[in-house]
Design a protein around this motif. Sequence first.
Motif, mmCIF file in Angstrom:
data_model
loop_
_atom_site.group_PDB
_atom_site.id
_atom_site.type_symbol
_atom_site.label_atom_id
_atom_site.label_comp_id
_atom_site.label_asym_id
_atom_site.label_seq_id
_atom_site.Cartn_x
_atom_site.Cartn_y
_atom_site.Cartn_z
ATOM 1 N N ARG A 179 0.835 -1.210 0.000
ATOM 2 C CA ARG A 179 0.000 0.000 0.000
ATOM 3 C C ARG A 179 0.864 1.253 0.000
ATOM 4 O O ARG A 179 1.837 1.341 0.755
ATOM 5 N N ASP A 188 1.124 7.004 1.674
ATOM 6 C CA ASP A 188 0.323 8.209 1.956
ATOM 7 C C ASP A 188 -1.172 7.905 1.999
ATOM 8 O O ASP A 188 -1.998 8.800 1.890
ATOM 9 N N ASN A 189 -1.528 6.629 2.139
ATOM 10 C CA ASN A 189 -2.947 6.247 2.128
ATOM 11 C C ASN A 189 -3.371 5.810 3.537
ATOM 12 O O ASN A 189 -3.067 4.705 3.968
ATOM 13 N N THR A 209 -0.960 8.668 8.349
ATOM 14 C CA THR A 209 -0.009 9.000 7.286
ATOM 15 C C THR A 209 0.199 10.517 7.152
ATOM 16 O O THR A 209 0.163 11.073 6.057
ATOM 17 N N SER A 225 -2.865 -4.062 -2.842
ATOM 18 C CA SER A 225 -3.189 -2.710 -3.307
ATOM 19 C C SER A 225 -3.403 -2.680 -4.811
ATOM 20 O O SER A 225 -2.641 -3.273 -5.563
ATOM 21 N N ARG A 240 -3.514 16.050 -4.895
ATOM 22 C CA ARG A 240 -3.623 15.224 -3.696
ATOM 23 C C ARG A 240 -5.074 15.240 -3.247
ATOM 24 O O ARG A 240 -5.599 16.271 -2.851
ATOM 25 N N SER A 269 -9.317 12.283 0.146
ATOM 26 C CA SER A 269 -9.309 10.873 0.514
ATOM 27 C C SER A 269 -8.338 10.160 -0.416
ATOM 28 O O SER A 269 -8.666 9.906 -1.573
ATOM 29 N N PRO A 270 -7.130 9.854 0.058
ATOM 30 C CA PRO A 270 -6.091 9.344 -0.848
ATOM 31 C C PRO A 270 -6.485 8.061 -1.583
ATOM 32 O O PRO A 270 -5.945 7.770 -2.647
ATOM 33 N N GLY A 271 -7.433 7.315 -1.035
ATOM 34 C CA GLY A 271 -7.865 6.089 -1.712
ATOM 35 C C GLY A 271 -8.616 6.351 -3.004
ATOM 36 O O GLY A 271 -8.908 5.421 -3.757
ATOM 37 N N LYS A 287 -7.601 7.720 -5.590
ATOM 38 C CA LYS A 287 -6.696 7.939 -6.720
ATOM 39 C C LYS A 287 -7.193 7.235 -7.967
ATOM 40 O O LYS A 287 -8.025 6.358 -7.918
ATOM 41 N N HIS A 289 -7.694 1.806 -9.392
ATOM 42 C CA HIS A 289 -7.858 1.145 -8.104
ATOM 43 C C HIS A 289 -8.894 0.047 -8.341
ATOM 44 O O HIS A 289 -9.598 0.094 -9.332
#
Length: 340
Positions: free
Chosen positions: A56, A59-60, A111, A145, A224, A227-229, A231, A234
């Motif tokens: 992973r 930064d998540n 993170t 991930s 950025r 919510s970093p997820g 991206k 995925h």
Amino acid sequence: MQTLLLNAAEKGAVEKAAEIIRSGGLVGMPTETVYGLAANALDGKAVAKIFAAKGRPQDNPLIVHISDFSQIGRLVRSVPEKAKKLAEAYWPGPMTMVLEKSELIPDEVSTGLPTVGIRFPSHPVARALITAAGVPIAAPSANTSGLPSTTTAQHVMRDMNGKIDAVLDGGPCSVGVESTIVTLASDPPRLLRPGGITLEQLRAVLGRVDVDRAVMNPLPKGARPLSPGMKYKHYSPKANVVILDGNERAYADYVNAHRGPGVAALCYTGEEKLIRVPAVTYGGETDYGAQARDLFEALRHLDEIGAETVYARCPEPKGVGLAVYNRLMRAAGFEVLRIG
Ligand code: AMP
Ligand code: MG
């Protein structure tokens, strides 16, 4: 490392898993949304192992799971009135609240963010495990991930066998997509990720709730996300997924005209009879709950049958369907063809 497969219904299984968590290990944990990869949230070293097992990005951030509302107090700086109201309406359940974190939350969990996501799951095995461990549990989805999330213990074994201490099998997940994430650290509250609790349900309690741009759209390069997820790519199978936006007839015509080796369809239940390539279904056209429940299993199944190009029927972004739309768009890297 040998990964133990524990049946949650068997005596002692939850206690064994709790012991692993307490001693700094990792356990695949059933929840009502997806399987989580669980560690002691207050132990930075244990949490770091989650990132290694999943591959992973650093930064998540991870969501912290509790088994009683009273446990939230020491994890966050304060519990605003809006958080109490949301908890009363939808906890335990598939909703995560983002709040300002307390000093107890290790950097490995957040993170570097000043906030933390907290969830109180409704799954009886998840609740029993958190209570037996006696600590809050940090858990992201228990997949490698980038791959589709895991909704059965067998999925978790496929991705994590040899990398984690145990998987606690509590049967298939009932919601099937990850929790709704709403941040109360901004005013008005903002939906960061759609899930089993719908936007309409949030608004019924909170009034105005904004929708983060990343819910429906790809992020500009280099941005950025809150919510970093969220991206760009995925939840993705090995196959190249292309979403076809059009009605049933146009969809079937397009797929049938493009049949060939490695071509497969991801369609609504009942439509497979119109399709002349291998077809995997993910719930009925207006049954958003079934679509959510079946989506990740369907994406994994497409890899198992050797699909290389998958033509997917475009979900409707309504109710829980918004979560299905959000995940499938990412699985497809936002590749959408408008047809008919
Ligand atoms: P997963 O459980 O694998 O779906 O991952 C948890 C997701 O929750 C991450 O991808 C983040 O996008 C989101 N998340 C967790 N903590 C925060 C936070 N403090 N602020 C915003 N998003 C968060
Ligand atoms: Mg995940």
